[in-house]
Design a protein around this motif. Structure first.
Motif, PDB file in Angstrom:
ATOM      1  N   TYR A  41      -1.170   4.118   1.251  1.00  0.00           N
ATOM      2  CA  TYR A  41       0.079   3.592   1.584  1.00  0.00           C
ATOM      3  C   TYR A  41       1.139   4.248   0.629  1.00  0.00           C
ATOM      4  O   TYR A  41       0.955   4.280  -0.569  1.00  0.00           O
ATOM      5  CB  TYR A  41       0.218   2.252   1.679  1.00  0.00           C
ATOM      6  N   GLU A  74      11.808  -0.914   0.371  1.00  0.00           N
ATOM      7  CA  GLU A  74      11.070  -0.775   1.648  1.00  0.00           C
ATOM      8  C   GLU A  74       9.961  -1.474   1.717  1.00  0.00           C
ATOM      9  O   GLU A  74       9.397  -1.834   0.452  1.00  0.00           O
ATOM     10  CB  GLU A  74      11.134   0.485   2.056  1.00  0.00           C
ATOM     11  N   GLY A  75       9.353  -1.856   3.002  1.00  0.00           N
ATOM     12  CA  GLY A  75       7.840  -2.099   2.881  1.00  0.00           C
ATOM     13  C   GLY A  75       6.887  -0.859   2.766  1.00  0.00           C
ATOM     14  O   GLY A  75       7.359   0.156   2.463  1.00  0.00           O
ATOM     15  N   LEU A  76       5.571  -1.079   3.219  1.00  0.00           N
ATOM     16  CA  LEU A  76       4.631   0.042   2.886  1.00  0.00           C
ATOM     17  C   LEU A  76       4.497   0.669   4.109  1.00  0.00           C
ATOM     18  O   LEU A  76       4.573   0.296   5.228  1.00  0.00           O
ATOM     19  CB  LEU A  76       3.270  -0.744   2.553  1.00  0.00           C
ATOM     20  N   ILE A 111     -10.258  -1.606   3.504  1.00  0.00           N
ATOM     21  CA  ILE A 111     -10.708  -2.780   4.286  1.00  0.00           C
ATOM     22  C   ILE A 111     -12.516  -2.630   4.517  1.00  0.00           C
ATOM     23  O   ILE A 111     -12.788  -1.533   4.974  1.00  0.00           O
ATOM     24  CB  ILE A 111      -9.903  -2.542   5.691  1.00  0.00           C
ATOM     25  N   LEU A 129       2.092   3.329   6.023  1.00  0.00           N
ATOM     26  CA  LEU A 129       0.796   4.085   6.253  1.00  0.00           C
ATOM     27  C   LEU A 129       0.809   5.654   5.969  1.00  0.00           C
ATOM     28  O   LEU A 129       1.578   6.233   6.765  1.00  0.00           O
ATOM     29  CB  LEU A 129      -0.123   3.747   7.281  1.00  0.00           C
ATOM     30  N   LEU A 182      -6.840  -6.250   3.697  1.00  0.00           N
ATOM     31  CA  LEU A 182      -6.343  -4.953   2.687  1.00  0.00           C
ATOM     32  C   LEU A 182      -6.558  -5.292   1.391  1.00  0.00           C
ATOM     33  O   LEU A 182      -5.769  -6.140   0.837  1.00  0.00           O
ATOM     34  CB  LEU A 182      -5.312  -4.386   2.924  1.00  0.00           C
ATOM     35  N   LEU A 234       5.242  -9.425   2.445  1.00  0.00           N
ATOM     36  CA  LEU A 234       5.134  -8.274   3.538  1.00  0.00           C
ATOM     37  C   LEU A 234       4.264  -9.050   4.656  1.00  0.00           C
ATOM     38  O   LEU A 234       3.403  -9.688   4.587  1.00  0.00           O
ATOM     39  CB  LEU A 234       4.601  -7.301   2.773  1.00  0.00           C
ATOM     40  N   SER A 240      -0.986 -10.031   9.650  1.00  0.00           N
ATOM     41  CA  SER A 240      -1.383 -10.209   8.144  1.00  0.00           C
ATOM     42  C   SER A 240      -0.096 -10.601   7.384  1.00  0.00           C
ATOM     43  O   SER A 240       0.649  -9.908   7.526  1.00  0.00           O
ATOM     44  CB  SER A 240      -2.056  -9.426   7.683  1.00  0.00           C
ATOM     45  N   TYR A 248      -8.180  -1.025  12.339  1.00  0.00           N
ATOM     46  CA  TYR A 248      -7.960  -1.500  11.096  1.00  0.00           C
ATOM     47  C   TYR A 248      -6.998  -0.953  10.733  1.00  0.00           C
ATOM     48  O   TYR A 248      -6.295  -1.550   9.373  1.00  0.00           O
ATOM     49  CB  TYR A 248      -8.939  -1.241  10.376  1.00  0.00           C
ATOM     50  N   GLU A 249      -5.778  -0.271  11.431  1.00  0.00           N
ATOM     51  CA  GLU A 249      -4.681   0.302  10.512  1.00  0.00           C
ATOM     52  C   GLU A 249      -3.517  -0.927  10.628  1.00  0.00           C
ATOM     53  O   GLU A 249      -3.445  -1.455  11.812  1.00  0.00           O
ATOM     54  CB  GLU A 249      -3.941   1.533  11.601  1.00  0.00           C
ATOM     55  N   GLN A 250      -2.973  -0.917   9.521  1.00  0.00           N
ATOM     56  CA  GLN A 250      -2.041  -2.287   9.449  1.00  0.00           C
ATOM     57  C   GLN A 250      -0.641  -1.494   9.188  1.00  0.00           C
ATOM     58  O   GLN A 250      -0.530  -0.857   8.530  1.00  0.00           O
ATOM     59  CB  GLN A 250      -2.367  -3.301   8.361  1.00  0.00           C
ATOM     60  N   TYR A 251       0.265  -2.284   9.962  1.00  0.00           N
ATOM     61  CA  TYR A 251       1.741  -1.478   9.913  1.00  0.00           C
ATOM     62  C   TYR A 251       2.682  -2.496   9.302  1.00  0.00           C
ATOM     63  O   TYR A 251       2.328  -3.693   9.964  1.00  0.00           O
ATOM     64  CB  TYR A 251       2.083  -0.859  11.354  1.00  0.00           C
ATOM     65  N   PHE A 252       3.487  -2.001   8.206  1.00  0.00           N
ATOM     66  CA  PHE A 252       4.012  -3.086   7.599  1.00  0.00           C
ATOM     67  C   PHE A 252       5.591  -3.231   7.911  1.00  0.00           C
ATOM     68  O   PHE A 252       6.197  -2.130   8.136  1.00  0.00           O
ATOM     69  CB  PHE A 252       3.920  -2.768   6.049  1.00  0.00           C
ATOM     70  N   GLY A 253       6.187  -4.459   7.759  1.00  0.00           N
ATOM     71  CA  GLY A 253       7.602  -4.579   7.926  1.00  0.00           C
ATOM     72  C   GLY A 253       8.310  -4.493   6.701  1.00  0.00           C
ATOM     73  O   GLY A 253       7.531  -4.117   5.585  1.00  0.00           O
ATOM     74  N   PRO A 254       9.599  -4.477   6.609  1.00  0.00           N
ATOM     75  CA  PRO A 254      10.297  -4.373   5.511  1.00  0.00           C
ATOM     76  C   PRO A 254      10.121  -5.428   4.320  1.00  0.00           C
ATOM     77  O   PRO A 254      10.700  -5.018   2.970  1.00  0.00           O
ATOM     78  CB  PRO A 254      11.649  -4.216   5.815  1.00  0.00           C
ATOM     79  N   ALA A 290     -12.523  -7.634   7.839  1.00  0.00           N
ATOM     80  CA  ALA A 290     -11.680  -6.524   8.437  1.00  0.00           C
ATOM     81  C   ALA A 290     -10.333  -6.717   8.579  1.00  0.00           C
ATOM     82  O   ALA A 290      -9.754  -5.763   8.767  1.00  0.00           O
ATOM     83  CB  ALA A 290     -12.186  -6.412   9.950  1.00  0.00           C
ATOM     84  N   SER A 291      -9.611  -7.895   8.520  1.00  0.00           N
ATOM     85  CA  SER A 291      -8.135  -8.019   8.413  1.00  0.00           C
ATOM     86  C   SER A 291      -7.686  -8.032   7.037  1.00  0.00           C
ATOM     87  O   SER A 291      -6.448  -7.942   7.007  1.00  0.00           O
ATOM     88  CB  SER A 291      -7.798  -9.397   9.042  1.00  0.00           C
ATOM     89  N   GLU A 298      -4.550 -13.893   7.647  1.00  0.00           N
ATOM     90  CA  GLU A 298      -4.379 -13.226   8.883  1.00  0.00           C
ATOM     91  C   GLU A 298      -4.352 -14.109  10.245  1.00  0.00           C
ATOM     92  O   GLU A 298      -5.354 -14.986  10.066  1.00  0.00           O
ATOM     93  CB  GLU A 298      -5.211 -12.217   8.949  1.00  0.00           C
ATOM     94  N   TYR A 309       1.154 -10.893   2.984  1.00  0.00           N
ATOM     95  CA  TYR A 309       0.760 -10.088   1.646  1.00  0.00           C
ATOM     96  C   TYR A 309       1.963 -10.651   0.769  1.00  0.00           C
ATOM     97  O   TYR A 309       2.983 -10.599   1.206  1.00  0.00           O
ATOM     98  CB  TYR A 309       0.502  -8.914   1.448  1.00  0.00           C
ATOM     99  N   PHE A 355      -3.682 -10.574  -0.396  1.00  0.00           N
ATOM    100  CA  PHE A 355      -3.483 -11.105   0.770  1.00  0.00           C
ATOM    101  C   PHE A 355      -3.502 -12.612   0.964  1.00  0.00           C
ATOM    102  O   PHE A 355      -4.071 -13.121   0.201  1.00  0.00           O
ATOM    103  CB  PHE A 355      -5.014 -10.635   1.387  1.00  0.00           C
ATOM    104  N   PHE A 384      -7.536   3.578   2.669  1.00  0.00           N
ATOM    105  CA  PHE A 384      -6.094   4.123   3.061  1.00  0.00           C
ATOM    106  C   PHE A 384      -5.207   4.483   1.626  1.00  0.00           C
ATOM    107  O   PHE A 384      -5.567   4.060   0.857  1.00  0.00           O
ATOM    108  CB  PHE A 384      -5.540   2.954   3.817  1.00  0.00           C
TER     109      PHE A 384
END
Lengths: 113, 113
Positions: A36, A42-44, A93, A46, A101, B90, B33, B100-106, A98-99, B48, B35, B45, A34
């Motif tokens: 990012y 801000e956060g990350l 990953i 994708l 990063l 985060l 998850s 496996y795509e992870q989407y992050f908050g702020p 798998a969880s 999770e 971080y 990490f 990936f």
């Protein structure tokens, strides 16, 4: 264990220049890769991903190809804009965890007019 | 679809206190998850949760703990705060399973004084 190595920053480019940010990885098995991006405060987000060898991820003019033979996933963009200024993180990953990063240290990109 | 939300965005605590951070994942996502991001250690990490169970854990002391509720919202707790716990925390959500795509908050910016 798994690890990701990114080129040191900061990278400073003029607008419309070509961008390459190098990323290499060490992992057992067949990781997913990936990129990012993190804008200030801000956060990350994708940016793109690739899940198997020779896959090319692309988004917003950015591209990266999963090269298993060189264990690399270099980020490229043909013409950067001022709005691309941010910190870019390469990550993987591993299918065995798998969880989780695993991130590189990040590369700061500064684009000037 | 609403993104990942984290509350509070900023916190200032004193050494020895404890803190609880909250994360609401994207609707339909069952994996959350956490971080820690610091200038010195980068992105690391923490753990999770998937369907209310801790599925994976990083190398952090037991002062760091978390939980997940039946609606997939998650909290993390840090007890007996130390100066070195100052960081951006985060939260990321994903569908889990084979995605496996992870989407992050702020993020939540925690400052320990």
């Amino acid at each position: 264990g798994d690890s990701v190595t990114q080129m040191e920053g900061p990278v400073t480019l003029s607008e419309e220049a070509f961008l390459t940010i190098n990323c290499t990885y060490t992992a057992t098995g067949y990781p997913s890769l990936f990129w990012y991006v993190q804008y200030p405060g801000e956060g990350l987000q994708l940016l793109l991903k690739a899940t198997k060898a020779d896959d090319k991820g692309s988004n917003k003019g950015f591209e990266a190809t999963y090269r298993k033979e060189t264990t690399s996933f270099h980020l490229e963009k043909g013409s950067v804009q001022v709005s691309d200024s941010a910190v870019y993180f390469c990550a993987l990953i591993n299918t065995g965890t798998a969880s989780k990063l695993t991130f590189g240290t990040g590369t700061r990109l500064q684009v000037t007019l | 679809k609403a993104g990942v939300t984290q509350t509070p965005r900023y916190l200032i605590k004193t050494r020895g206190q404890q803190v609880t951070l909250s994360c609401s994942p994207i609707s339909g996502h069952r994996s959350v998850s956490w971080y820690q991001q610091t200038p010195g250690q980068g992105l690391q990490f923490l753990f999770e949760y998937f369907s209310e169970t801790q599925r994976n854990k990083g190398n952090f002391p037991g002062r760091f703990s978390g939980r997940q509720f039946s609606n997939s919202r998650s909290e993390m707790n840090v007890s007996t705060l130390e100066l070195g716990d100052s960081a951006l925390y985060l939260c990321a959500s994903s569908q889990g399973g084979s995605s496996y795509e992870q989407y992050f908050g702020p993020g939540t910016r925690l400052t320990v004084t």
